[in-house]
Design a protein around this motif. Structure first.
Motif, PDB file in Angstrom:
ATOM      1  N   ARG A   1       0.832  -1.205   0.000  1.00 36.41           N
ATOM      2  CA  ARG A   1       0.000   0.000   0.000  1.00 36.41           C
ATOM      3  C   ARG A   1       0.870   1.259   0.000  1.00 36.41           C
ATOM      4  N   THR A   2       1.959   1.215   0.753  1.00 37.38           N
ATOM      5  CA  THR A   2       2.854   2.371   0.806  1.00 37.38           C
ATOM      6  C   THR A   2       3.556   2.576  -0.532  1.00 37.38           C
ATOM      7  N   ILE A   3       3.941   1.489  -1.203  1.00 41.18           N
ATOM      8  CA  ILE A   3       4.547   1.618  -2.528  1.00 41.18           C
ATOM      9  C   ILE A   3       3.565   2.284  -3.478  1.00 41.18           C
ATOM     10  N   ASP A   4       2.296   1.889  -3.411  1.00 44.49           N
ATOM     11  CA  ASP A   4       1.281   2.476  -4.284  1.00 44.49           C
ATOM     12  C   ASP A   4       1.061   3.951  -3.986  1.00 44.49           C
ATOM     13  N   ARG A   5       1.105   4.336  -2.724  1.00 42.68           N
ATOM     14  CA  ARG A   5       0.815   5.724  -2.347  1.00 42.68           C
ATOM     15  C   ARG A   5       2.026   6.648  -2.411  1.00 42.68           C
ATOM     16  N   ARG A   6       3.169   6.175  -1.932  1.00 45.05           N
ATOM     17  CA  ARG A   6       4.353   7.031  -1.813  1.00 45.05           C
ATOM     18  C   ARG A   6       5.400   6.785  -2.883  1.00 45.05           C
ATOM     19  N   GLY A   7       5.370   5.620  -3.489  1.00 45.22           N
ATOM     20  CA  GLY A   7       6.360   5.298  -4.503  1.00 45.22           C
ATOM     21  C   GLY A   7       7.410   4.337  -3.984  1.00 45.22           C
TER      22      GLY A   7
ATOM     23  N   ARG B   1      10.705   4.335  -4.469  1.00 44.39           N
ATOM     24  CA  ARG B   1      11.943   4.939  -3.960  1.00 44.39           C
ATOM     25  C   ARG B   1      11.845   5.251  -2.470  1.00 44.39           C
ATOM     26  N   THR B   2      10.717   5.818  -2.055  1.00 42.01           N
ATOM     27  CA  THR B   2      10.524   6.162  -0.642  1.00 42.01           C
ATOM     28  C   THR B   2      10.542   4.905   0.227  1.00 42.01           C
ATOM     29  N   VAL B   3       9.862   3.866  -0.235  1.00 36.11           N
ATOM     30  CA  VAL B   3       9.818   2.618   0.538  1.00 36.11           C
ATOM     31  C   VAL B   3      11.204   1.996   0.627  1.00 36.11           C
TER      32      VAL B   3
ATOM     33  N   THR C   1      13.364   3.916   3.109  1.00 33.50           N
ATOM     34  CA  THR C   1      12.920   3.657   4.481  1.00 33.50           C
ATOM     35  C   THR C   1      13.330   2.267   4.949  1.00 33.50           C
TER      36      THR C   1
END
Length: 145
Positions: free
Chosen positions: A69-75, A77-79, A82
């Motif tokens: 879900r975080t990959i879908d929302r934030r992208g 690279r961000t994941v 982190t």
């Protein structure tokens, strides 16, 4: 075999699959490294090491949907930034953590394990055409014209 040959001929595909294989191997060896640390360095039992391994293994099962879900929302690279940062902090802190904190930290590190599978899938999708990603339904026993 022609389909595989064509896929591996895509520039960078062999390197991507090689790095993906090494990353998966490293993730698998994490449990072994923690087991040896708990048994040999902390002097605890294999049951105690199993608890740390279970906490680390349960993490990705619980954290996978969260990371997706975080990959879908934030992208991606961000994941990746982190998760790599969390793994670095975890592995640098392992020698100074007492056993109880190590179990909790292993669970947290498992929750935020580097998502190798989604990264590989996205890279393959970006490097190939739709036709190359399609499964070949022909089998060896079917005669080809």
């Amino acid at each position: 075999m022609t389909g595989y040959r064509e896929l591996l001929a895509v520039p960078g595909m062999a390197a991507l699959l090689g790095v993906s294989f090494v990353a998966r191997t490293a993730i698998t060896s994490v449990v072994t490294a923690l087991t040896m640390y708990v048994v040999l360095d902390l002097g605890l039992s294999y049951a105690a090491a199993g608890a740390v391994a279970a906490a680390l293994t349960a993490g990705p099962a619980l954290g996978g949907p969260l990371l997706g879900r975080t990959i879908d929302r934030r992208g991606l690279r961000t994941v990746l930034l982190t998760t790599v940062a969390v793994q670095a902090v975890f592995w640098l802190s392992v020698p100074i953590l007492p056993y109880g904190a190590l179990v909790g930290a292993a669970c947290a590190a498992g929750l935020l394990m580097v998502p190798v599978q989604p990264v590989t899938r996205q890279a393959i999708a970006a490097m190939t055409t739709a036709e190359q990603r399609r499964a070949n339904c022909r089998t060896w026993w079917v005669r080809r014209p």
